[in-house]
Design an enzyme around this catalytic site. Structure first.
Site, PDB file in Angstrom:
ATOM      1  N   CYS A  50       0.711  -1.074   0.049  1.00 15.52           N
ATOM      2  CA  CYS A  50      -0.070  -0.012   0.172  1.00 15.52           C
ATOM      3  C   CYS A  50       0.807   1.280  -0.004  1.00 15.52           C
ATOM      4  CB  CYS A  50      -0.827   0.154   1.320  1.00 15.52           C
ATOM      5  SG  CYS A  50       0.043   0.085   2.848  1.00 15.52           S
ATOM      6  N   ARG A  52       4.429   1.177  -1.137  1.00 12.52           N
ATOM      7  CA  ARG A  52       5.567   1.383  -1.998  1.00 12.52           C
ATOM      8  C   ARG A  52       5.302   0.433  -3.293  1.00 12.52           C
ATOM      9  NH1 ARG A  52      10.085   1.064   0.350  1.00 12.52           N
ATOM     10  NH2 ARG A  52       9.293   1.261   2.471  1.00 12.52           N
ATOM     11  N   THR A 115       7.161  -4.270  11.391  1.00 13.17           N
ATOM     12  CA  THR A 115       7.424  -5.782  11.038  1.00 13.17           C
ATOM     13  C   THR A 115       6.863  -6.489   9.784  1.00 13.17           C
ATOM     14  OG1 THR A 115       6.022  -6.652  12.598  1.00 13.17           O
ATOM     15  CG2 THR A 115       8.203  -6.352  13.174  1.00 13.17           C
ATOM     16  N   ALA A 190     -16.332   6.447  16.699  1.00  4.86           N
ATOM     17  CA  ALA A 190     -16.045   5.607  15.688  1.00  4.86           C
ATOM     18  C   ALA A 190     -15.259   6.001  14.629  1.00  4.86           C
ATOM     19  CB  ALA A 190     -17.505   4.855  15.380  1.00  4.86           C
ATOM     20  N   LYS A 192     -11.511   7.123  12.547  1.00  2.00           N
ATOM     21  CA  LYS A 192     -10.229   6.344  12.211  1.00  2.00           C
ATOM     22  C   LYS A 192      -9.426   5.971  13.317  1.00  2.00           C
ATOM     23  CE  LYS A 192      -7.657   4.396   9.094  1.00  2.00           C
ATOM     24  NZ  LYS A 192      -8.240   3.118   8.309  1.00  2.00           N
ATOM     25  N   SER A 194     -10.286   5.728  16.660  1.00  2.00           N
ATOM     26  CA  SER A 194     -10.959   4.701  17.367  1.00  2.00           C
ATOM     27  C   SER A 194     -10.955   3.176  16.655  1.00  2.00           C
ATOM     28  CB  SER A 194     -12.420   4.919  17.637  1.00  2.00           C
ATOM     29  OG  SER A 194     -12.623   6.194  18.374  1.00  2.00           O
TER      30      SER A 194
END
Length: 444
Positions: A50, A52, A115, A190, A192, A194
């Site tokens: 998403c 690169r 990671t 509700a 992003k 959260s």
């Protein structure tokens, strides 16, 4: 032979263009095959996430490798190169290997030390290897890089200190309770933030997650993602009696949990309640901290944790950069033992010399050729030579990793009479002479 990485990421390219440079999973194999068949490209791996898009290639010449990598992007995505080439980074040889190691270590990620990219790189490499678009150089390099990434995440703490506010909120809760396995969580809001917080709580195996939002449908939608329970805003007081931790991020312009309204309710609790307010402006009345069984933390408290942890990650990153320098040296030490590059250079020079001799004879016999006709003939002859040399170059490169490579190099040199070309005048065996040439060269 050269190693090249070309790509774009969150640091170099706006999202509008990154979106256009996305490889669909079901077409990646076809894309790799297309790239591998481009002129000058001998091995390839495509990385597409998403944040690169990168082409890792082994090429016989840097300028042609770079040119045909851009040609591939232009053809595959149907985007004129003038629209994207200013956003691409292109790293060569040592710079390319250094970049790969920084990627697998999480030093080139949006969140330093993450990671996930290591697993993604491993998957892209194994898919390419299975398809046959990698060979000796990349099989060795990617295995070394993956092992290095594992070492980084095992022997350092670069990925263990939270550097996002939502993750820091969950880490704070884990420090307070040690385990969240039997704890109930209430998320107020509700949005992003959260949603990210809910994900971290779910990963930490919280026993139950409640979501309350002004718009019940949004609360229901988010709760469904994490197997939680949505509740109406009117149930806030009741829910505050049940839960152990509240994380609030509503985006409201004023306090939504005030001392005047909720102090009587909270005073009836026997267990302590931990409130974590990550909203700006704040959602929770700071006065609630005055209650004996209520502990309130705001975003500034979390920012201190984030800043401290980011500093720790940066310190670890400096140590990892030193490791990377060593790893790059190890790889090129191995590469230089192959002795294959001077052999290939000699083979190419001999072929180009033969091409030039034939071209001169053609020009003598056809003196009336126009300049355009000469260019066409030269181009076609060069294409024929490249096609003829491609397989021998790939084969000798693959054989270079064999224990008996000395004999292989000697046989290769004699088969193509290279001792009469680039190895001429040396009393050493062709393989040893090739190595001596490599050791005095600074590039591959």
């Amino acid at each position: 032979m050269h190693i090249l990485v070309m790509g774009c990421n969150h640091q170099t390219t706006p999202i509008e263009l990154r979106e256009r440079f996305t490889f669909a999973d079901d077409r990646l194999a076809l894309a790799r095959q297309h790239l591998r068949q481009m002129k000058s490209i001998l091995e390839c791996v495509i990385v597409s996430t998403c944040n690169r898009m990168e082409l890792y290639v082994v090429c016989d010449q840097l300028h042609t490798g770079e040119y045909y990598s851009k040609t591939f992007l232009e053809e595959w995505f149907r985007i004129p190169r003038e629209d994207f080439q200013e956003y691409l980074y292109c790293k060569q040889d040592q710079g390319a290997v250094n970049h790969m190691l920084r990627v697998v270590a999480g030093l080139d990620s949006l969140v330093i030390g993450e990671t996930q990219i290591l697993g993604q790189i491993k998957r892209f490499f194994l898919d390419a290897q299975e398809q046959g678009t990698t060979g000796t150089l990349f099989n060795t390099l990617f295995r070394q890089a993956i092992q290095f990434g594992k070492r980084v995440h095992t022997e350092t703490s670069i990925g263990k200190n939270p550097v996002s506010v939502s993750y820091a909120a969950v880490e704070l809760a884990k420090k307070i309770f040690t385990s969240l396995a039997n704890k109930k969580i209430l998320l107020l809001g509700a949005g992003k933030m959260s949603e990210l917080t809910a994900k971290h709580f779910a990963d930490a195996e919280a026993s139950q997650i409640f979501v309350i939002n002004r718009t019940f449908e949004r609360a229901k939608k988010m709760a469904g993602i994490f197997q939680g329970e949505a509740r109406a805003w009117a149930d806030l007081a009741t829910t505050l009696r049940e839960v152990d931790i509240v994380v609030s991020s509503t985006g409201a312009s004023e306090l939504v949990v005030t001392k005047e309204e909720f102090a009587p309710i909270l005073a009836k609790r026997r267990e302590s309640l931990f409130l974590i307010d990550i909203a700006v402006p704040r959602d929770i009345d700071p006065k609630l901290h005055q209650l004996d069984n209520v502990f309130l933390y705001n975003i500034d408290d979390l920012q201190e944790i984030v800043a401290k942890n980011l500093k720790l990650r940066q310190q670890e990153a400096s140590r990892i950069e030193e490791w990377i320098t060593t790893e790059v040296g190890k790889y090129f030490d191995w590469l230089n033992t192959l002795g294959v590059i001077p052999l290939i250079d000699s083979l190419r020079q001999k072929a180009l010399g033969a091409q030039e001799e034939v071209m001169q004879r053609i020009e003598r016999k056809l003196p009336d050729l126009t300049e355009q006709e000469r260019r066409i003939i030269r181009k076609q002859m060069k294409s024929l030579i490249n096609q003829f040399l491609r397989d021998p170059i790939v084969r000798v490169k693959e054989l270079a990793a064999q224990p008996d490579r000395e004999q292989i190099f000697t046989l290769f040199a004699h088969l193509f009479a290279l001792e009469e070309e680039g190895l001429e005048g040396s009393k050493e065996e062709p393989a040893q002479f090739a190595k001596s040439r490599l050791s005095s060269s600074t590039s591959i």
